[in-house]
Design an enzyme around this catalytic site. Sequence first.
Site, PDB file in Angstrom:
ATOM      1  N   HIS A 545       0.856  -1.477  -0.155  1.00 52.39           N
ATOM      2  CA  HIS A 545       0.385   0.238  -0.289  1.00 52.39           C
ATOM      3  C   HIS A 545       0.532   1.170   0.131  1.00 52.39           C
ATOM      4  O   HIS A 545       0.371   2.292   1.012  1.00 52.39           O
ATOM      5  CB  HIS A 545      -0.782  -0.060   1.212  1.00 52.39           C
ATOM      6  CG  HIS A 545      -0.835  -1.314   1.970  1.00 52.39           C
ATOM      7  ND1 HIS A 545      -1.651  -2.641   1.448  1.00 52.39           N
ATOM      8  CD2 HIS A 545      -0.324  -2.067   2.864  1.00 52.39           C
ATOM      9  CE1 HIS A 545      -1.662  -3.858   2.120  1.00 52.39           C
ATOM     10  NE2 HIS A 545      -0.990  -3.414   2.621  1.00 52.39           N
TER      11      HIS A 545
HETATM   12  C1  FAD Z   1      -0.522  -1.923   5.641  1.00 54.31           C
HETATM   13  C2  FAD Z   1       0.742  -0.871   5.266  1.00 54.31           C
HETATM   14  C3  FAD Z   1       1.885  -1.815   5.938  1.00 54.31           C
HETATM   15  C4  FAD Z   1       3.304  -0.732   5.304  1.00 54.31           C
HETATM   16  N1  FAD Z   1       4.353  -1.376   5.748  1.00 54.31           N
HETATM   17  C5  FAD Z   1       5.070  -0.037   5.877  1.00 54.31           C
HETATM   18  C6  FAD Z   1       6.890  -0.659   5.868  1.00 54.31           C
HETATM   19  O1  FAD Z   1       6.772  -1.757   6.510  1.00 54.31           O
HETATM   20  N2  FAD Z   1       7.692   0.071   6.098  1.00 54.31           N
HETATM   21  C7  FAD Z   1       7.479   0.818   5.364  1.00 54.31           C
HETATM   22  O2  FAD Z   1       8.187   1.731   5.213  1.00 54.31           O
HETATM   23  N3  FAD Z   1       6.398   1.719   4.816  1.00 54.31           N
HETATM   24  C8  FAD Z   1       5.268   0.769   4.768  1.00 54.31           C
HETATM   25  N4  FAD Z   1       3.708   1.372   4.538  1.00 54.31           N
HETATM   26  C9  FAD Z   1       3.967   2.432   4.261  1.00 54.31           C
HETATM   27  C10 FAD Z   1       4.380   3.596   4.942  1.00 54.31           C
HETATM   28  O3  FAD Z   1       3.445   3.505   6.606  1.00 54.31           O
HETATM   29  C11 FAD Z   1       3.426   5.145   4.760  1.00 54.31           C
HETATM   30  O4  FAD Z   1       4.192   5.729   2.335  1.00 54.31           O
HETATM   31  C12 FAD Z   1       4.005   5.817   5.200  1.00 54.31           C
HETATM   32  O5  FAD Z   1       3.123   6.048   6.454  1.00 54.31           O
HETATM   33  C13 FAD Z   1       3.546   7.881   4.225  1.00 54.31           C
HETATM   34  O6  FAD Z   1       2.897   8.832   5.041  1.00 54.31           O
HETATM   35  P1  FAD Z   1       2.524   9.907   4.550  1.00 54.31           P
HETATM   36  O7  FAD Z   1       2.953  11.072   5.717  1.00 54.31           O
HETATM   37  O8  FAD Z   1       2.825  10.293   2.534  1.00 54.31           O
HETATM   38  O9  FAD Z   1       1.260   9.454   4.970  1.00 54.31           O
HETATM   39  P2  FAD Z   1       0.243   8.286   5.932  1.00 54.31           P
HETATM   40  O10 FAD Z   1       1.485   8.141   6.740  1.00 54.31           O
HETATM   41  O11 FAD Z   1      -0.746   7.423   5.704  1.00 54.31           O
HETATM   42  O12 FAD Z   1      -0.515   9.736   7.235  1.00 54.31           O
HETATM   43  C14 FAD Z   1      -1.530  10.764   5.996  1.00 54.31           C
HETATM   44  C15 FAD Z   1      -2.462  11.014   6.984  1.00 54.31           C
HETATM   45  O13 FAD Z   1      -3.393  11.919   7.563  1.00 54.31           O
HETATM   46  C16 FAD Z   1      -4.870  12.017   7.535  1.00 54.31           C
HETATM   47  N5  FAD Z   1      -5.590  11.920   7.153  1.00 54.31           N
HETATM   48  C17 FAD Z   1      -5.647  11.895   5.412  1.00 54.31           C
HETATM   49  N6  FAD Z   1      -6.837  13.269   4.651  1.00 54.31           N
HETATM   50  C18 FAD Z   1      -7.182  13.513   5.715  1.00 54.31           C
HETATM   51  C19 FAD Z   1      -8.083  15.227   5.865  1.00 54.31           C
HETATM   52  N7  FAD Z   1      -8.831  14.849   4.862  1.00 54.31           N
HETATM   53  N8  FAD Z   1      -8.136  15.413   7.503  1.00 54.31           N
HETATM   54  C20 FAD Z   1      -7.154  15.248   8.222  1.00 54.31           C
HETATM   55  N9  FAD Z   1      -6.261  14.080   8.102  1.00 54.31           N
HETATM   56  C21 FAD Z   1      -6.566  13.343   6.838  1.00 54.31           C
HETATM   57  C22 FAD Z   1      -4.793  10.364   7.730  1.00 54.31           C
HETATM   58  O14 FAD Z   1      -5.797  10.018   8.688  1.00 54.31           O
HETATM   59  C23 FAD Z   1      -3.628   9.661   8.453  1.00 54.31           C
HETATM   60  O15 FAD Z   1      -2.844   9.555   9.297  1.00 54.31           O
HETATM   61  C24 FAD Z   1       2.960   0.440   4.663  1.00 54.31           C
HETATM   62  C25 FAD Z   1       1.301   1.139   4.778  1.00 54.31           C
HETATM   63  C26 FAD Z   1       0.275   0.795   4.961  1.00 54.31           C
HETATM   64  C27 FAD Z   1      -0.855   1.360   5.312  1.00 54.31           C
END
Ligand code: FAD
Length: 609
Positions: A545
């Site tokens: 994902h």
């Molecule tokens: C099940 C799973 C397993 C994974 N395993 C790994 C791993 O082992 N190692 C690794 O490196 N990566 C892994 N990943 C990927 C990694 O966790 C993500 O790439 C990373 O967390 C992305 O960070 P981000 O800040 O872009 O988004 P996110 O961490 O997804 O943060 C976005 C945040 O914004 C909030 N949000 C969204 N829209 C709104 C809105 N409109 N209003 C208010 N809040 C909102 C969400 O609720 C969320 O908390 C995994 C991901 C998943 C889902």
Amino acid sequence: MPLLFEAFIYLLIGAVSASLTTDYYQKLISQETAKSLTYELPKKNEEFRSGFESNEINDYGIYDVVIVGAGTAGCILATRLSEIRKISILLIEAGGEENDFNQIPGMWPYNQFSEFNWGYYTIPQKHSCLGMNNSQCILVRAKVIGGGSSINGAMYVRGNCKDYDNWAALGNRGWSCKEVLPYFKKSENSQVEGDEGYHGIGGFWNIEYSLPSFPLFDTFINGSLEMNLPFIDYNGRTQFGVSKLQSNIKRGRRQSFGTAFLNNARKRSNLKVVTKALVTKITIDRRSKRATGVEFVTGNKKFRVRATKEVIVSAGAINTPQLLMLSGIGPRSHLRDLKIPLVADLPVGKNLIEHPVVTWVVRSNYIAPNTSTEESVEQYLSGLGPLTKGANIDGLSFFHTRNNSGEGPAIQLVMAAPPAVVSPLFQRTQNFNDTISQAYAKLLQPQTDIGWYVILLHEKSRGRIQLQSTNPIDFPNIDLNMFEEQEDVDILGEGMQYAFRLFQTEAFQKINATVLDDPICSNFEKNSKKYLECVIRNYASSGYHRAGATDAMGPDRRKFVVDDKLRVHGVENLRVVDASIFPLGVSGNTNAPTAMVAEKGADIIKSEL
Ligand SMILES: Cc1cc2nc3c(=O)[nH]c(=O)nc-3n(C[C@H](O)[C@H](O)[C@H](O)COP(=O)(O)OP(=O)(O)OC[C@H]3O[C@@H](n4cnc5c(N)ncnc54)[C@H](O)[C@@H]3O)c2cc1C
Ligand SMILES: *[C@@H]1O[C@H](CO)[C@@H](O)[C@H](O)[C@H]1NC(C)=O
Ligand SMILES: *[C@@H]1O[C@H](CO)[C@@H](O)[C@H](O)[C@H]1NC(C)=O
Ligand SMILES: *[C@@H]1O[C@H](CO)[C@@H](O)[C@H](O)[C@H]1NC(C)=O
Ligand SMILES: *[C@@H]1O[C@H](CO)[C@@H](O)[C@H](O)[C@H]1NC(C)=O
Ligand SMILES: *[C@@H]1O[C@H](CO)[C@@H](O)[C@H](O)[C@H]1NC(C)=O
Ligand SMILES: *[C@@H]1O[C@H](CO)[C@@H](O)[C@H](O)[C@H]1NC(C)=O
């Protein structure tokens, strides 16, 4: 005597409280795992509807900086920016707080069927996900403080030096491998035996090995050595080889960015965090094209907050493009179709990249011991054992399958020792249709079957995020579009063939590793091109994902959404800082690269404040 007596009482209390803790965790695990087996994922953001539809709009005041999303990037930004005490910050998160259950790395699949997951599926797919219900792959996205880092597999992988040099080659100044390495090191408190010069010590984010390794870990290493892969630190000098997994855990517990970062900053008076709050729109002054704040819904009420300096969107690779488009920033024709007034015509939501993964099962004559939950919990409480591992993963390797020297490794191979993939949740995490689910339920043996993840790191196919409607209560339409390009099928197929050869090594033959016949493709000759293609198009899914590039970074606004300072092209006071800005894929999991982007983004923003 009194001393002895005291010691006795002390020991007694110690023992009682230890067993209370063990009891507590045992109950927690049995409750939460049971709940997730039947948990129905939401189909819309229904919990926010009544607030969104209310006519009244309340004033939430004025902040210097408003950050949307407390995920990986948002938690780091809020922590780093609030170090400047004169800057006031509001951090808005749609999900709630973390708990003791999601802190257990081994329970990660269960969080996918809980309120910590938004509940997305792809739209029905043409070239992939054919063995899934209605040809729809599941697409887990975190909704909780810490975001993905609170529910992921805790694998710490930075990717390849070439990935970032390729970002820089697109015209992104400051993003080459050499220039981003300090930001990886900045977050890190490394406890691993890594290459010298490549690891940080003293950062907020603890990285360690989960111990002890599974017995089959040695089989994996020995087999890979027979295949001529060197044993390496994959976050060091070279990424090509076989390695022991480095995990973002601390004494066995998950190190999410909520725990590792945000908790350091939450007491600061210049930072306010709102949870269970959905941002529905970025407010933009139409004449000056300047972001002025956001609108959000929480507790059945609608609010407007002003940002005098910056709005930073860190809502992740799916929700960030959705929010930008809802606010008038996106492809002109798509916004016109939905009658959303255009603010900036940018390729938002295009170029979605994913890491397709085939999950695969191999039988062995190794029989995993039956460990009771009580035993596992006791080990966990001392920082050890299977509960400290995401999905029983210990080992991984990275390699090319052909001469593609311009990129990092083509394939990541990950082994999950038994008992792992055979949890009753396996069918649900894959969204397998009933034919496949039932066949697998009959076939799989929890204690002897080894799970394999063969991951394609640089797909050529591109997907797309579009709005389903102008209503933020509706989910966006997600089209992963994996395997539109035949080359992706071919290279992932080569990755599987590599794994088949690994199972033929002496190390794996010692445990009689045998690839199981699968329910759908066994009419093709095993290992033939047709067979591999059948497996890939039916079973491959969203690779843990990690999507990106939906708001890609680059200089040309016809092709990219943000510039190399992460500013949205053509709109003032608006930045995107999260995984959606990756202009090209990275050679590995995406959490650490996202953390790097946030650390660097925080420095860029600080230098301008
Ligand atoms: C099940 C799973 C397993 C994974 N395993 C790994 C791993 O082992 N190692 C690794 O490196 N990566 C892994 N990943 C990927 C990694 O966790 C993500 O790439 C990373 O967390 C992305 O960070 P981000 O800040 O872009 O988004 P996110 O961490 O997804 O943060 C976005 C945040 O914004 C909030 N949000 C969204 N829209 C709104 C809105 N409109 N209003 C208010 N809040 C909102 C969400 O609720 C969320 O908390 C995994 C991901 C998943 C889902
Ligand atoms: C499940 O998918 C397979 C492969 O596409 C197909 O043959 C089978 O008919 C499907 N079963 C159901 C119940 O849809
Ligand atoms: C791995 O190889 C080492 C060195 O040859 C050997 O001592 C060990 O027994 C092997 N372990 C397994 C599980 O194959
Ligand atoms: C482990 O437990 C399962 C189910 O309770 C049982 O079927 C199996 O025989 C046990 N295996 C061992 C090695 O004890
Ligand atoms: C691999 O490709 C590179 C350039 O793309 C070339 O220089 C090199 O000779 C090739 N190596 C092999 C073994 O074909
Ligand atoms: C697939 O769809 C069928 C029929 O709607 C349903 O019974 C089954 O639970 C679904 N499977 C999964 C994994 O959701
Ligand atoms: C090896 O595995 C095959 C297939 O599961 C099985 O038929 C065979 O009996 C096994 N051999 C040994 C020595 O365990």
